[in-house]
Design a protein around this motif. Sequence first.
Motif, PDB file in Angstrom:
ATOM      1  N   GLY A  27      95.235  35.963  73.687  1.00  0.00           N
ATOM      2  CA  GLY A  27      94.704  35.274  72.515  1.00  0.00           C
ATOM      3  C   GLY A  27      93.201  35.469  72.434  1.00  0.00           C
ATOM      4  N   ALA A  28      92.602  34.747  71.512  1.00  0.00           N
ATOM      5  CA  ALA A  28      91.183  34.952  71.202  1.00  0.00           C
ATOM      6  C   ALA A  28      90.281  34.833  72.436  1.00  0.00           C
ATOM      7  N   ARG A  40      89.410  27.916  67.591  1.00  0.00           N
ATOM      8  CA  ARG A  40      89.423  26.455  67.611  1.00  0.00           C
ATOM      9  C   ARG A  40      88.309  25.834  68.428  1.00  0.00           C
ATOM     10  N   TRP A  46      87.032  28.867  62.659  1.00  0.00           N
ATOM     11  CA  TRP A  46      87.488  27.918  61.637  1.00  0.00           C
ATOM     12  C   TRP A  46      86.430  26.851  61.333  1.00  0.00           C
ATOM     13  N   GLN A 108      97.769  38.348  70.103  1.00  0.00           N
ATOM     14  CA  GLN A 108      97.642  37.654  68.815  1.00  0.00           C
ATOM     15  C   GLN A 108      96.354  38.095  68.137  1.00  0.00           C
ATOM     16  N   ASN A 109      95.553  38.871  68.857  1.00  0.00           N
ATOM     17  CA  ASN A 109      94.244  39.257  68.328  1.00  0.00           C
ATOM     18  C   ASN A 109      94.369  40.436  67.380  1.00  0.00           C
ATOM     19  N   HIS A 126      99.916  39.525  65.187  1.00  0.00           N
ATOM     20  CA  HIS A 126      99.247  38.942  64.010  1.00  0.00           C
ATOM     21  C   HIS A 126      98.484  39.986  63.203  1.00  0.00           C
ATOM     22  N   VAL A 167      98.513  38.490  59.744  1.00  0.00           N
ATOM     23  CA  VAL A 167      99.614  37.549  59.524  1.00  0.00           C
ATOM     24  C   VAL A 167      99.029  36.149  59.351  1.00  0.00           C
ATOM     25  N   GLY A 170     102.723  30.745  57.682  1.00  0.00           N
ATOM     26  CA  GLY A 170     103.856  30.816  56.764  1.00  0.00           C
ATOM     27  C   GLY A 170     104.437  32.211  56.667  1.00  0.00           C
ATOM     28  N   PRO A 173     105.363  36.764  61.924  1.00  0.00           N
ATOM     29  CA  PRO A 173     104.629  37.683  62.796  1.00  0.00           C
ATOM     30  C   PRO A 173     105.391  39.001  62.978  1.00  0.00           C
ATOM     31  N   TYR A 180     110.765  39.387  71.682  1.00  0.00           N
ATOM     32  CA  TYR A 180     111.768  38.507  72.307  1.00  0.00           C
ATOM     33  C   TYR A 180     112.635  39.286  73.309  1.00  0.00           C
ATOM     34  N   THR A 194      94.706  31.829  75.308  1.00  0.00           N
ATOM     35  CA  THR A 194      95.298  31.310  74.066  1.00  0.00           C
ATOM     36  C   THR A 194      95.520  29.808  74.205  1.00  0.00           C
ATOM     37  N   GLN A 197      98.645  26.738  70.459  1.00  0.00           N
ATOM     38  CA  GLN A 197      98.839  25.806  69.340  1.00  0.00           C
ATOM     39  C   GLN A 197      99.550  26.450  68.168  1.00  0.00           C
ATOM     40  N   GLY A 235      88.943  29.521  84.391  1.00  0.00           N
ATOM     41  CA  GLY A 235      87.601  30.094  84.425  1.00  0.00           C
ATOM     42  C   GLY A 235      87.564  31.242  83.430  1.00  0.00           C
ATOM     43  N   PRO A 236      86.433  31.943  83.312  1.00  0.00           N
ATOM     44  CA  PRO A 236      86.348  33.053  82.358  1.00  0.00           C
ATOM     45  C   PRO A 236      87.334  34.176  82.720  1.00  0.00           C
TER      46      PRO A 236
HETATM   47  C1  BJW Z   1      89.061  31.531  77.235  1.00  0.00           C
HETATM   48  C2  BJW Z   1      87.796  32.068  77.242  1.00  0.00           C
HETATM   49  C3  BJW Z   1      87.505  32.902  78.298  1.00  0.00           C
HETATM   50  C4  BJW Z   1      87.890  30.864  75.520  1.00  0.00           C
HETATM   51  N1  BJW Z   1      88.424  33.144  79.227  1.00  0.00           N
HETATM   52  N2  BJW Z   1      89.957  31.778  78.166  1.00  0.00           N
HETATM   53  C5  BJW Z   1     105.044  22.652  62.924  1.00  0.00           C
HETATM   54  C6  BJW Z   1     105.559  22.838  64.203  1.00  0.00           C
HETATM   55  C7  BJW Z   1     105.710  24.119  64.741  1.00  0.00           C
HETATM   56  C8  BJW Z   1     105.365  25.238  64.006  1.00  0.00           C
HETATM   57  C9  BJW Z   1     104.865  25.047  62.740  1.00  0.00           C
HETATM   58  C10 BJW Z   1     104.706  23.779  62.204  1.00  0.00           C
HETATM   59  N3  BJW Z   1     104.175  23.902  60.959  1.00  0.00           N
HETATM   60  C11 BJW Z   1     104.003  25.212  60.704  1.00  0.00           C
HETATM   61  C12 BJW Z   1     104.413  25.925  61.779  1.00  0.00           C
HETATM   62  C13 BJW Z   1     104.372  27.416  61.945  1.00  0.00           C
HETATM   63  C14 BJW Z   1     102.966  27.938  62.064  1.00  0.00           C
HETATM   64  C15 BJW Z   1     102.241  27.174  63.172  1.00  0.00           C
HETATM   65  O1  BJW Z   1     102.345  27.485  64.344  1.00  0.00           O
HETATM   66  N4  BJW Z   1     101.429  26.183  62.833  1.00  0.00           N
HETATM   67  C16 BJW Z   1     100.750  25.387  63.861  1.00  0.00           C
HETATM   68  C17 BJW Z   1      99.304  25.190  63.436  1.00  0.00           C
HETATM   69  C18 BJW Z   1     101.518  24.129  64.094  1.00  0.00           C
HETATM   70  N5  BJW Z   1     103.085  29.347  62.407  1.00  0.00           N
HETATM   71  C19 BJW Z   1     103.236  30.290  61.487  1.00  0.00           C
HETATM   72  O2  BJW Z   1     103.203  30.035  60.299  1.00  0.00           O
HETATM   73  C20 BJW Z   1     103.504  31.683  61.988  1.00  0.00           C
HETATM   74  N6  BJW Z   1     104.666  32.209  61.370  1.00  0.00           N
HETATM   75  C21 BJW Z   1     105.884  31.665  61.567  1.00  0.00           C
HETATM   76  O3  BJW Z   1     106.050  30.668  62.269  1.00  0.00           O
HETATM   77  O4  BJW Z   1     106.911  32.331  60.942  1.00  0.00           O
HETATM   78  C22 BJW Z   1     108.246  31.807  61.086  1.00  0.00           C
HETATM   79  C23 BJW Z   1     108.910  32.186  62.382  1.00  0.00           C
HETATM   80  C24 BJW Z   1     109.786  31.300  62.986  1.00  0.00           C
HETATM   81  C25 BJW Z   1     110.427  31.649  64.182  1.00  0.00           C
HETATM   82  C26 BJW Z   1     110.215  32.883  64.752  1.00  0.00           C
HETATM   83  C27 BJW Z   1     109.363  33.753  64.136  1.00  0.00           C
HETATM   84  C28 BJW Z   1     108.709  33.386  62.968  1.00  0.00           C
HETATM   85  C29 BJW Z   1     102.336  32.609  61.656  1.00  0.00           C
HETATM   86  C30 BJW Z   1     101.105  32.263  62.436  1.00  0.00           C
HETATM   87  C31 BJW Z   1      99.951  33.172  61.997  1.00  0.00           C
HETATM   88  C32 BJW Z   1      98.649  32.852  62.726  1.00  0.00           C
HETATM   89  N7  BJW Z   1      97.590  33.587  62.142  1.00  0.00           N
HETATM   90  C33 BJW Z   1      96.245  33.484  62.731  1.00  0.00           C
HETATM   91  C34 BJW Z   1      95.289  34.312  61.851  1.00  0.00           C
HETATM   92  C35 BJW Z   1      95.539  35.816  62.112  1.00  0.00           C
HETATM   93  C36 BJW Z   1      94.509  36.685  61.504  1.00  0.00           C
HETATM   94  C37 BJW Z   1      93.110  36.388  61.961  1.00  0.00           C
HETATM   95  O5  BJW Z   1      92.750  36.675  63.112  1.00  0.00           O
HETATM   96  O6  BJW Z   1      92.364  35.862  61.125  1.00  0.00           O
HETATM   97  O7  BJW Z   1      96.264  33.987  64.071  1.00  0.00           O
HETATM   98  S1  BJW Z   1      95.691  31.804  62.945  1.00  0.00           S
HETATM   99  C38 BJW Z   1      94.850  32.080  64.463  1.00  0.00           C
HETATM  100  O8  BJW Z   1      95.481  31.339  65.550  1.00  0.00           O
HETATM  101  C39 BJW Z   1      95.066  33.560  64.785  1.00  0.00           C
HETATM  102  C40 BJW Z   1      95.320  33.521  66.259  1.00  0.00           C
HETATM  103  O9  BJW Z   1      95.979  34.710  66.673  1.00  0.00           O
HETATM  104  C41 BJW Z   1      96.118  32.267  66.436  1.00  0.00           C
HETATM  105  C42 BJW Z   1      96.110  31.732  67.856  1.00  0.00           C
HETATM  106  O10 BJW Z   1      94.829  31.362  68.282  1.00  0.00           O
HETATM  107  P1  BJW Z   1      94.387  31.611  69.781  1.00  0.00           P
HETATM  108  O11 BJW Z   1      94.329  33.052  70.063  1.00  0.00           O
HETATM  109  O12 BJW Z   1      95.203  30.789  70.697  1.00  0.00           O
HETATM  110  O13 BJW Z   1      92.848  31.102  69.730  1.00  0.00           O
HETATM  111  P2  BJW Z   1      92.246  29.629  69.946  1.00  0.00           P
HETATM  112  O14 BJW Z   1      90.884  29.637  69.406  1.00  0.00           O
HETATM  113  O15 BJW Z   1      93.168  28.591  69.453  1.00  0.00           O
HETATM  114  O16 BJW Z   1      92.228  29.450  71.538  1.00  0.00           O
HETATM  115  C43 BJW Z   1      91.378  30.224  72.363  1.00  0.00           C
HETATM  116  C44 BJW Z   1      91.674  29.861  73.806  1.00  0.00           C
HETATM  117  O17 BJW Z   1      90.918  30.714  74.654  1.00  0.00           O
HETATM  118  C45 BJW Z   1      91.279  28.414  74.181  1.00  0.00           C
HETATM  119  O18 BJW Z   1      92.366  27.821  74.884  1.00  0.00           O
HETATM  120  C46 BJW Z   1      90.067  28.588  75.105  1.00  0.00           C
HETATM  121  O19 BJW Z   1      90.020  27.608  76.139  1.00  0.00           O
HETATM  122  C47 BJW Z   1      90.339  29.950  75.682  1.00  0.00           C
HETATM  123  N8  BJW Z   1      89.127  30.681  76.082  1.00  0.00           N
HETATM  124  N9  BJW Z   1      87.099  31.559  76.123  1.00  0.00           N
HETATM  125  C48 BJW Z   1      89.632  32.504  79.121  1.00  0.00           C
HETATM  126  N10 BJW Z   1      86.270  33.448  78.399  1.00  0.00           N
END
Ligand code: BJW
Length: 246
Positions: A27-28, A40, A46, A108-109, A126, A167, A170, A173, A180, A194, A197, A235-236
Motif C-alpha cells: 500500500g501507500a 490517510r 485526502w 494498491q499503488n 487499483h 480504480v 464503487g 478492482p 484470489y 497499508t 481500511q 517501523g519504516p
Molecule cells: C508505512 C510507512 C512506512 C506509512 N513504512 N508503513 C462498507 C464495508 C466494506 C466495504 C465497503 C463499504 N462501503 C463501501 C465499501 C467498498 C469500498 C471500501 O472499501 N470502502 C471503505 C472506505 C469502507 N471499496 C471499493 O469500492 C472497492 N471496490 C469494490 O469493493 O468493488 C466491489 C467488490 C466486492 C468484492 C470483491 C471485489 C470487488 C474499490 C476501492 C478503490 C480504492 N481506490 C483508491 C484510489 C486509487 C487511485 C489513487 O491512487 O488515487 O485506492 S482509494 C485509496 O485507498 C487508494 C489506495 O490504494 C487505497 C488504500 O490505501 P492504503 O494504501 O492502505 O494507504 P493509507 O494511506 O490508508 O495507509 C498507509 C499505511 O502505510 C498506514 O497504515 C501507515 O501507517 C503506513 N505507513 N509510512 C511502513 N514508511
Amino acid sequence: FRQSYFEDARIAKLVTKPLPRVVVLTGAGISAESGIATFRAADGLWENHSIEDIATPEGYHRDPQRVHDFYNERRRQLQSAHILPNNAHRALAKLGTVLGDNLLVVTQNIDNLHERASSVNVIHMHGELLKARCTQSQQVITWLDDLQPTDRCTCCQFPAPLRPHVVWFGEMPLQMEGIYQAIAECDIFIAVGTSGQVYPAAGFVHEAKLQCAETIEFNLEPTASKEEFIEGHYGPASQTLPAWVE
Ligand code: BJW
C-alpha cells in the motif's frame, strides 16, 4: 529461528526443497519514503480533498477537470527526478530473484516503483497512473502527459473521452480472479504499508488465514487488522523489510 528469509529461500532452492508461495500486498506506506504521500495520514493525499469528489465515478462525472488536476499533479510528481524506488521496493525485487513465479506482488499503488526496482510479477489492483483508459471501449494506453477532459481516444469510431486508469470507490478492482487464486495457494501472505481500511484488499489477510498461510504485517504501527497477522514488524518499511528479507 529465522536468520534471513532470503538465505532460507536460497538454500531451499539449492537443495531443491519446494519454494514457499508468497503473496505480498503493498500500500501507500511502501512508497512514502520515496516521497509519495499516503492517503490517510494527517498530511496525506485526502487532506485537502473530498474522497467523493476525487475518487468516485460520480465525482469524475460532476467535475472531470478537478479529478484530472489531482491526477495530473501526481503524474508529474511521479515522473520527477527525485521520486525513486526505496530499499523496501528493492527488497521485494531481491526476494523475486529467488522465488521467481512463487512471488506475486499485489499493489494498491498506482505508481511504478515496484517495476522500477525490477520486480516482475506485479498486479496493480487499483490501476496505474501512467496509463489512461477509453471510457467507451475500456482500452488502456500509456499516458505520460497531463490528461484533459478534451483528450479523446483513437480506438473508437466516435472518439470517446479518456479517463485516468485508476480504480475509484464503487468500481471493481483489477485482476481479482488471479489475486484470489494466488492467495488460495499461498504459504505466506505479507502486507506492507497499508492501513487495511479499503476493501477488497483489506480482506485478503483473512482469506490467506483460511488457507492456513503464515501472515505477516510490515507497517509503521500495528493496524486495525493486526489480530489477523501472526507476525508484525513495526517501523519504516525501508528498514524492516530489507532486514527480514536479507
Ligand atoms: C508505512 C510507512 C512506512 C506509512 N513504512 N508503513 C462498507 C464495508 C466494506 C466495504 C465497503 C463499504 N462501503 C463501501 C465499501 C467498498 C469500498 C471500501 O472499501 N470502502 C471503505 C472506505 C469502507 N471499496 C471499493 O469500492 C472497492 N471496490 C469494490 O469493493 O468493488 C466491489 C467488490 C466486492 C468484492 C470483491 C471485489 C470487488 C474499490 C476501492 C478503490 C480504492 N481506490 C483508491 C484510489 C486509487 C487511485 C489513487 O491512487 O488515487 O485506492 S482509494 C485509496 O485507498 C487508494 C489506495 O490504494 C487505497 C488504500 O490505501 P492504503 O494504501 O492502505 O494507504 P493509507 O494511506 O490508508 O495507509 C498507509 C499505511 O502505510 C498506514 O497504515 C501507515 O501507517 C503506513 N505507513 N509510512 C511502513 N514508511
